[in-house]
Design a protein around this motif. Structure first.
Motif, PDB file in Angstrom:
ATOM      1  N   SER A 191       0.840  -1.188   0.000  1.00  0.00           N
ATOM      2  CA  SER A 191       0.000   0.000   0.000  1.00  0.00           C
ATOM      3  C   SER A 191       0.879   1.243   0.000  1.00  0.00           C
ATOM      4  O   SER A 191       1.876   1.312   0.703  1.00  0.00           O
ATOM      5  CB  SER A 191      -0.909  -0.007   1.224  1.00  0.00           C
ATOM      6  N   SER A 248       1.294   5.361   0.716  1.00  0.00           N
ATOM      7  CA  SER A 248       0.825   6.185   1.820  1.00  0.00           C
ATOM      8  C   SER A 248      -0.409   6.984   1.398  1.00  0.00           C
ATOM      9  O   SER A 248      -0.599   7.309   0.222  1.00  0.00           O
ATOM     10  CB  SER A 248       1.925   7.142   2.282  1.00  0.00           C
ATOM     11  N   HIS A 249      -1.229   7.306   2.380  1.00  0.00           N
ATOM     12  CA  HIS A 249      -2.409   8.128   2.144  1.00  0.00           C
ATOM     13  C   HIS A 249      -1.998   9.458   1.509  1.00  0.00           C
ATOM     14  O   HIS A 249      -2.635   9.926   0.564  1.00  0.00           O
ATOM     15  CB  HIS A 249      -3.142   8.364   3.465  1.00  0.00           C
ATOM     16  N   GLU A 265      -6.117   3.919   0.754  1.00  0.00           N
ATOM     17  CA  GLU A 265      -5.215   2.780   0.869  1.00  0.00           C
ATOM     18  C   GLU A 265      -5.069   2.142  -0.498  1.00  0.00           C
ATOM     19  O   GLU A 265      -5.902   2.337  -1.376  1.00  0.00           O
ATOM     20  CB  GLU A 265      -5.771   1.747   1.847  1.00  0.00           C
ATOM     21  N   GLY A 266      -4.035   1.352  -0.647  1.00  0.00           N
ATOM     22  CA  GLY A 266      -3.858   0.605  -1.881  1.00  0.00           C
ATOM     23  C   GLY A 266      -2.647   1.070  -2.658  1.00  0.00           C
ATOM     24  O   GLY A 266      -1.790   1.787  -2.145  1.00  0.00           O
ATOM     25  N   ASP A 267      -2.610   0.649  -3.913  1.00  0.00           N
ATOM     26  CA  ASP A 267      -1.437   0.948  -4.731  1.00  0.00           C
ATOM     27  C   ASP A 267      -1.782   1.753  -5.979  1.00  0.00           C
ATOM     28  O   ASP A 267      -0.964   1.863  -6.885  1.00  0.00           O
ATOM     29  CB  ASP A 267      -0.721  -0.347  -5.113  1.00  0.00           C
ATOM     30  N   GLU A 303     -11.971   1.128  -4.938  1.00  0.00           N
ATOM     31  CA  GLU A 303     -11.501   1.296  -3.560  1.00  0.00           C
ATOM     32  C   GLU A 303     -11.270   2.761  -3.219  1.00  0.00           C
ATOM     33  O   GLU A 303     -11.428   3.165  -2.060  1.00  0.00           O
ATOM     34  CB  GLU A 303     -10.230   0.479  -3.318  1.00  0.00           C
ATOM     35  N   THR A 304     -10.896   3.561  -4.215  1.00  0.00           N
ATOM     36  CA  THR A 304     -10.733   4.999  -3.980  1.00  0.00           C
ATOM     37  C   THR A 304     -12.059   5.581  -3.498  1.00  0.00           C
ATOM     38  O   THR A 304     -12.110   6.350  -2.530  1.00  0.00           O
ATOM     39  CB  THR A 304     -10.266   5.705  -5.268  1.00  0.00           C
ATOM     40  N   SER A 363     -13.063   4.273   0.198  1.00  0.00           N
ATOM     41  CA  SER A 363     -12.319   4.942   1.265  1.00  0.00           C
ATOM     42  C   SER A 363     -12.835   6.354   1.486  1.00  0.00           C
ATOM     43  O   SER A 363     -13.044   6.779   2.623  1.00  0.00           O
ATOM     44  CB  SER A 363     -10.827   4.994   0.927  1.00  0.00           C
ATOM     45  N   LYS A 380     -12.302   7.572   5.228  1.00  0.00           N
ATOM     46  CA  LYS A 380     -11.093   6.919   5.726  1.00  0.00           C
ATOM     47  C   LYS A 380      -9.914   7.350   4.873  1.00  0.00           C
ATOM     48  O   LYS A 380     -10.074   7.843   3.751  1.00  0.00           O
ATOM     49  CB  LYS A 380     -11.240   5.401   5.665  1.00  0.00           C
ATOM     50  N   ASN A 381      -8.713   7.114   5.365  1.00  0.00           N
ATOM     51  CA  ASN A 381      -7.526   7.377   4.563  1.00  0.00           C
ATOM     52  C   ASN A 381      -7.517   6.470   3.339  1.00  0.00           C
ATOM     53  O   ASN A 381      -7.956   5.312   3.417  1.00  0.00           O
ATOM     54  CB  ASN A 381      -6.257   7.124   5.374  1.00  0.00           C
TER      55      ASN A 381
END
Length: 144
Positions: free
Chosen positions: A17, A19-20, A58-60, A46-47, A50, A55-56
């Motif tokens: 992951s 960083s935020h 996460e992911g790539d 997922e964007t 979140s 929420k912050n």
């Protein structure tokens, strides 16, 4: 009869992951890129989840969408002059910003959830989501 141990499923290797902060920087890049030619975009996958849950990130990677009817040839040349995509076809535009992959899905759907977007505040900025989000989340795999 043989006394054999059952085979264990192999662990799926997840991408690390980012960083935020790094993901947010990439999201702000997307916002700037699409605001110049005045192309509305919305968060996906997922964007979107979140952000919706406040929420912050996460992911790539970052995933956003635009409607095909909002994406005209003159917009492409303006955007290319600002930042060249890694790749582009009739369903996706791929960018990399500060080592963060960004997927822009070009949505060719007349579904109301992509016309009547829900705008909300996330990290001090206004972003949009498909509306209703629950319907999008259940059917999101149709929009690859």
């Amino acid at each position: 009869m043989h006394d054999m141990e059952p085979t264990k499923p192999k662990a799926v290797k997840k991408s690390p992951s980012l960083s935020h902060e790094k993901l947010m920087k990439a999201l702000y890049f997307v916002e700037d890129l699409f605001s110049r030619p005045n192309i509305p975009f919305f968060l996906l996958d997922e964007t979107a989840l979140s952000a919706k849950e406040n929420k912050n990130l996460e992911g790539d990677h970052i995933t956003v969408g635009i409607r095909k009817l909002d994406f005209q040839p003159n917009n492409i040349s303006m955007m290319d002059s600002l930042y060249m995509p890694k790749s582009i076809d009739d369903k996706h535009i791929e960018y990399v910003y500060d080592d963060v992959p960004i997927t822009v899905k070009i949505i060719d759907s007349a579904d109301d959830m992509f016309r009547n977007l829900n705008t909300f505040m996330y990290q001090y900025e206004a972003f949009s989501l498909p509306n209703p989000f629950d319907k999008y989340w259940e059917t999101r795999h149709q929009y690859t």
